[in-house]
Design a protein around this motif. Structure first.
Motif, PDB file in Angstrom:
ATOM      1  N   GLU A 113      -4.046   7.527   2.964  1.00  0.00           N
ATOM      2  CA  GLU A 113      -3.803   6.315   2.177  1.00  0.00           C
ATOM      3  C   GLU A 113      -4.061   6.646   0.708  1.00  0.00           C
ATOM      4  OE1 GLU A 113      -2.954   3.398   3.629  1.00  0.00           O
ATOM      5  OE2 GLU A 113      -3.717   3.458   5.686  1.00  0.00           O
ATOM      6  N   GLY A 166      -6.633  -2.123  -6.275  1.00  0.00           N
ATOM      7  CA  GLY A 166      -5.226  -2.120  -5.906  1.00  0.00           C
ATOM      8  C   GLY A 166      -4.512  -3.382  -6.364  1.00  0.00           C
ATOM      9  N   ARG A 174       0.860  -1.185   0.000  1.00  0.00           N
ATOM     10  CA  ARG A 174       0.000   0.000   0.000  1.00  0.00           C
ATOM     11  C   ARG A 174       0.888   1.224   0.000  1.00  0.00           C
ATOM     12  NH1 ARG A 174      -0.547   2.515   5.031  1.00  0.00           N
ATOM     13  NH2 ARG A 174       0.323   1.344   6.776  1.00  0.00           N
ATOM     14  N   PRO A 203      -2.833  -6.455  -1.438  1.00  0.00           N
ATOM     15  CA  PRO A 203      -3.179  -5.034  -1.428  1.00  0.00           C
ATOM     16  C   PRO A 203      -3.759  -4.700  -0.059  1.00  0.00           C
ATOM     17  CG  PRO A 203      -4.908  -6.278  -2.511  1.00  0.00           C
ATOM     18  CD  PRO A 203      -3.822  -7.269  -2.164  1.00  0.00           C
ATOM     19  N   ASP A 204      -3.364  -3.579   0.479  1.00  0.00           N
ATOM     20  CA  ASP A 204      -3.761  -3.241   1.845  1.00  0.00           C
ATOM     21  C   ASP A 204      -4.473  -1.893   1.851  1.00  0.00           C
ATOM     22  OD1 ASP A 204      -3.939  -3.628   4.552  1.00  0.00           O
ATOM     23  OD2 ASP A 204      -1.870  -3.085   4.997  1.00  0.00           O
ATOM     24  N   HIS A 205      -5.476  -1.774   2.716  1.00  0.00           N
ATOM     25  CA  HIS A 205      -6.151  -0.498   2.956  1.00  0.00           C
ATOM     26  C   HIS A 205      -6.635   0.160   1.664  1.00  0.00           C
ATOM     27  CE1 HIS A 205      -4.058   0.027   7.133  1.00  0.00           C
ATOM     28  NE2 HIS A 205      -4.648  -1.139   6.990  1.00  0.00           N
ATOM     29  N   GLY A 206      -7.506  -0.537   0.952  1.00  0.00           N
ATOM     30  CA  GLY A 206      -8.034   0.020  -0.283  1.00  0.00           C
ATOM     31  C   GLY A 206      -8.992   1.172  -0.039  1.00  0.00           C
ATOM     32  N   HIS A 256      -2.616   2.438  -4.584  1.00  0.00           N
ATOM     33  CA  HIS A 256      -1.503   1.544  -4.328  1.00  0.00           C
ATOM     34  C   HIS A 256      -0.250   1.875  -5.131  1.00  0.00           C
ATOM     35  CE1 HIS A 256      -4.886  -0.598  -2.586  1.00  0.00           C
ATOM     36  NE2 HIS A 256      -4.031  -1.329  -1.925  1.00  0.00           N
ATOM     37  N   ARG A 288      -9.747  -2.632  -2.770  1.00  0.00           N
ATOM     38  CA  ARG A 288      -8.617  -3.565  -2.730  1.00  0.00           C
ATOM     39  C   ARG A 288      -8.471  -4.323  -4.048  1.00  0.00           C
ATOM     40  NH1 ARG A 288      -9.062  -7.426   2.089  1.00  0.00           N
ATOM     41  NH2 ARG A 288     -11.309  -7.068   1.885  1.00  0.00           N
TER      42      ARG A 288
END
Length: 405
Positions: A313, A377, A300, A351-354, A316, A374
């Motif tokens: 955030e 991402g 991310r 993929p993190d924290h979409g 990505h 996500r």
């Protein structure tokens, strides 16, 4: 890389059938219903494996086996909790699981101040506003001696935030800070947060680091026995919060961690967004330096704001870290592992924290774990990986130029 997706178990509003449609093939999950510090029974592990397998997926990474707080502050239940952790690792290894992500953040895990920060495109992201965080600490939590942890400018910005926020904004901030971990039954109110913080009175970074080293020296042999690769997740954000020390925040911290108990079983989760949340971390250089020890990747990205302490955030492949270079370093490491005949050559990534996008806005979801955001991402990251892999392959096939005499 192994393309995975975080899933919080049967109560997750995102289903395994939906994850199957994202092009992920692996699942990252944990047994959230088992209390922290208890042994994960083999039958429960196998039950979860069977559920994932029936959906056409594999359980690729355990995230996380939580570290009991008594291990972190060296409380009276410390030895029992360590023994239970070691037995859980043996049970996971017995079931064929090979990678365990964990963290050593006291009391508060990843911290944000806003779950729905609006984006220019119409979606929403999570954000950490340092002024809002300080305002919560100073005016809601009212932690003793909190003022000494902030500069005069920090306190002025926190006061301005508080005075300009309406009751709804203050309530939303409090809810976001106290929300707890996704998939976990643990959450806080102000009194339990204060009680948790009180356990760390007198514990500085050096003490916490010693407690982490002691934990590693006790459990790494069990991980080796079980064939488990431990992969610690960095602090998020990588700075002290509420007076609590953080000891997995910088390149030097990672070096100390790996030297504390040298072993193939003692490794790192590369969280690009966590390390990228402070400008002094060169995340690309860290990826290249520690590549041999990276067993899992959270890909991310974040964009730091003008104060150097706040961030949101980003998508990505945007943000402050050059994601293409990070992926190139990971793919290069995978190629090295294959050349050297290493069994575990593939690095799982997720993929993190979409962002919250499209149908995500109309369905319940855990903060940061929206389905569409996500999936977008993952598609971006897979595209970068494919391009990097083909470019490296072409470079390897290209003949070396001959020197002219």
């Amino acid at each position: 890389m192994k393309h995975t997706f975080r899933w919080f178990g049967p109560n997750d509003p995102v289903t395994l059938a939906e994850i199957r449609q994202t092009d992920a093939t692996g699942i990252v999950t944990a047994l959230h219903h088992i209390p922290n510090g208890a042994v994960w029974p083999i039958e429960e592990i196998r039950k979860r494996q069977a559920m994932i397998r029936e959906a056409g997926l594999t359980w690729s990474v355990v995230e996380s086996v939580p570290i009991h707080e008594h291990i972190k502050w060296n409380g009276p239940l410390r030895d029992e909790a360590v023994a239970n952790y070691a037995q859980t690792l043996r049970n996971l290894g017995n079931c064929g699981l090979k990678t365990v992500c964990y963290n050593f953040m006291p009391v508060i895990d990843w911290a944000r101040t806003d779950q729905r920060h609006p984006l220019p495109t119409g979606g929403y992201a999570m954000r950490f506003d340092f002024a809002a965080h300080a305002a919560f600490d100073l005016f809601v939590l009212r932690r003793a001696d909190a003022e000494s942890d902030y500069t005069e400018e920090d306190r002025a910005r926190a006061t301005a935030w508080w005075e300009n926020a309406d009751d709804a904004a203050k309530a939303a901030l409090t809810e976001t800070v106290l929300i707890g971990l996704p998939g976990s039954s643990e959450s806080y109110d102000l009194d339990t947060l204060r009680a948790g913080l009180a356990l760390y009175d007198g514990i500085d970074a050096d003490t916490l680091r010693r407690n982490l080293t002691a934990f590693l020296r006790d459990v790494v042999p069990a991980a080796e026995e079980a064939g488990i690769r431990l992969a610690i997740h960095p602090d998020d954000p990588p700075r002290p919060l509420f007076g609590l020390p953080r000891v997995v925040s910088t390149e030097a911290d990672v070096e100390n961690l790996l030297e504390a108990k040298p072993s193939w079983a003692n490794g790192l989760t590369l969280c690009v967004g966590s390390f990228g949340s402070v400008a002094t971390n060169d995340v690309v250089a860290m990826t290249q330096r520690f590549a041999r020890h990276i067993y899992f990747a959270h890909l991310r990205n974040v964009t730091l704001e003008s104060d150097g302490k706040s961030f949101f955030e980003d998508s990505h492949i945007d943000g402050g870290v050059e994601m293409v270079a990070v992926i190139q370093a990971l793919v290069t490491e995978e190629q090295r592992r294959r050349r050297d005949g290493e069994e575990a050559s593939e690095i799982p990534m997720r993929p993190d924290h979409g962002h919250f996008l499209l149908d995500d806005l109309r369905r319940p979801t855990y903060p940061g774990y929206a389905l569409v955001g996500r999936m977008k991402g993952l598609a971006q990251l897979r595209g970068v990986e494919l391009a990097v892999t083909r470019l490296l392959s072409q470079q390897a096939e290209r003949p070396c130029p001959q020197e002219h005499e």
